[in-house]
Design an enzyme around this catalytic site. Structure first.
Site, PDB file in Angstrom:
ATOM      1  N   CYS A 149       0.870  -1.140   0.126  1.00 42.32           N
ATOM      2  CA  CYS A 149       0.156  -0.059  -0.085  1.00 42.32           C
ATOM      3  C   CYS A 149       0.996   1.387  -0.204  1.00 42.32           C
ATOM      4  O   CYS A 149       0.515   2.156  -0.736  1.00 42.32           O
ATOM      5  CB  CYS A 149      -1.026  -0.032   1.114  1.00 42.32           C
ATOM      6  SG  CYS A 149      -0.217  -0.376   2.659  1.00 42.32           S
ATOM      7  N   HIS A 261      -2.736   6.665   4.530  1.00 37.03           N
ATOM      8  CA  HIS A 261      -1.333   6.493   4.793  1.00 37.03           C
ATOM      9  C   HIS A 261      -0.842   7.969   4.331  1.00 37.03           C
ATOM     10  O   HIS A 261      -1.431   8.428   3.220  1.00 37.03           O
ATOM     11  CB  HIS A 261      -0.695   5.268   4.019  1.00 37.03           C
ATOM     12  CG  HIS A 261      -0.794   4.133   4.514  1.00 37.03           C
ATOM     13  ND1 HIS A 261      -1.358   3.903   5.794  1.00 37.03           N
ATOM     14  CD2 HIS A 261      -0.531   3.043   4.108  1.00 37.03           C
ATOM     15  CE1 HIS A 261      -1.380   2.468   5.798  1.00 37.03           C
ATOM     16  NE2 HIS A 261      -0.525   1.954   4.806  1.00 37.03           N
TER      17      HIS A 261
END
EC number: 1.2.1.11
Length: 359
Positions: A149, A261
């Site tokens: 990710c 994130h």
């Protein structure tokens, strides 16, 4: 008939063909990423005649949402993949190692979200905005890998800049949400936060140290050279996806954020590039959304990217300490672009360019 399906059918008719929809399986449908995959398939009107939700035996009969429909989860052990076109896998690396080859052998293309196949030379590692053409290599094993990710959102931002000025070196520090470690990790952040306010004892089960009101510079296992596996993944995956000549060093940190994130990225280029040039390049780049005002709040934070498809880029500025240096701040929904969305985008290209089902 959905809008995308109408468009595909119209194009097919212009060639004298009649296109059929695909049969899609989502393996790991009860987890965070699996549920996002189902949601995104519905949101983007993926041309599927049938979508099957799969999980382990203990989840059999559980209900999951697919758009405005409810699907009952079927068990992986008894499901016959013959006739299934694409399987989106959101499972562990161990399960992928066991099941992906079996599924692929049935003629079903596997798009795997685990780390198991990413560095396999015969498996393409894909971020569609960066290296979509490499999808063609799926025929070697009938498997396509989704990157980590944190890697996915970074290379979306790096690709247009690399094309413009040639990236020599990347130094990245990540601020990764707990959802990257799964539902139990999200529950632990919630439980610990509540425990602090009511003066209960704190329990660490998913993290090595307290995550509530704290940051932990440790994601995945430690390696012999002192870096963690997460940091190693960012290095080797960036090289495979973008350019093997790029030097990458990472420090990966878990932060008390539920979803989203963030990354502070320092880039050294081969050729000069100004902050304004970079800003204009990124504004035009696929998958990127620039929010970069030099004022209070003129940047994007994780909470603002949740549920969105874009990779947001802010704080674009020259680094005067190195020749041809820039700093950027990159934020994205890790459950979407970092996992589920990327997998669905791969499936869209796979269907449109390679599988092309015709009656």
């Amino acid at each position: 008939m959905t809008r995308i399906k109408r468009v595909m059918t119209h194009k097919a008719k212009s060639r004298g063909e009649t296109l059929m929809g695909y049969k899609i399986a989502v393996l790991g449908a009860t987890g965070n990423v699996g549920q996002e995959m189902l949601s995104i398939l519905a949101e983007r009107a993926f041309p599927a005649d049938e979508v099957v939700a799969l999980a382990s035996r203990r989840s059999q009969g559980t209900e999951v949402s697919y758009g405005d429909r409810t699907l009952k989860v079927k068990t992986l052990d008894t499901y016959d993949f013959k006739g299934t076109d694409i399987c989106l896998m959101a499972t562990t690396g161990a399960m992928s190692a066991e099941w992906a080859p079996k599924i692929a052998a049935k003629g079903c293309v596997v798009i795997d979200n685990s780390s198991r196949w990413r560095m396999d030379a015969d498996v393409p590692l894909i971020v569609p905005e960066v290296n979509a053409a490499a999808i063609a290599g799926y025929t070697k094993k009938n498997i396509i890998a989704n990157p980590n990710c944190s890697t996915a959102q970074m290379v979306v931002a790096l690709k247009p800049l690399h094309d413009a000025a040639g990236i020599r070196r990347v130094v990245v520090s990540t601020y990764q949400s707990v959802s990257g470690a799964g539902k139990e990790a999200m529950d632990e952040l919630f439980t610990q936060t509540r425990a602090i306010f009511v003066n209960d004892a704190l329990v660490n089960e998913n993290f090595t140290k307290q995550i509530a009101f704290n940051v932990i510079p440790h994601i995945d296992d430690f390696m012999e050279d002192g870096q963690t596996k997460e940091e190693w993944k960012m290095t080797v995956e960036t090289k495979k996806i973008l350019d093997p000549k790029i030097k990458v060093t990472a420090t990966c940190v878990r932060v008390p954020v539920f979803v989203g994130h963030s990354e502070a990225i320092n880039i050294e280029f081969e050729r000069p590039i100004s902050d304004e040039e970079a800003r204009e390049i990124l504004r035009e780049a696929p998958g990127c959304l620039v929010v970069d005002k030099h004022e209070d709040g003129g940047y994007v934070t994780p909470i603002e990217c949740v549920g969105d498809y874009a990779t947001y880029i802010s704080r674009i500025r020259v680094d005067p300490t190195v020749e041809n240096g820039l700093n950027i701040w990159v934020v994205s929904d890790n459950l979407r672009k970092g996992a589920a969305l990327n997998a669905v985008q791969i499936a869209e290209i796979l269907g449109a360019r390679y599988l092309k089902k015709a009656a």
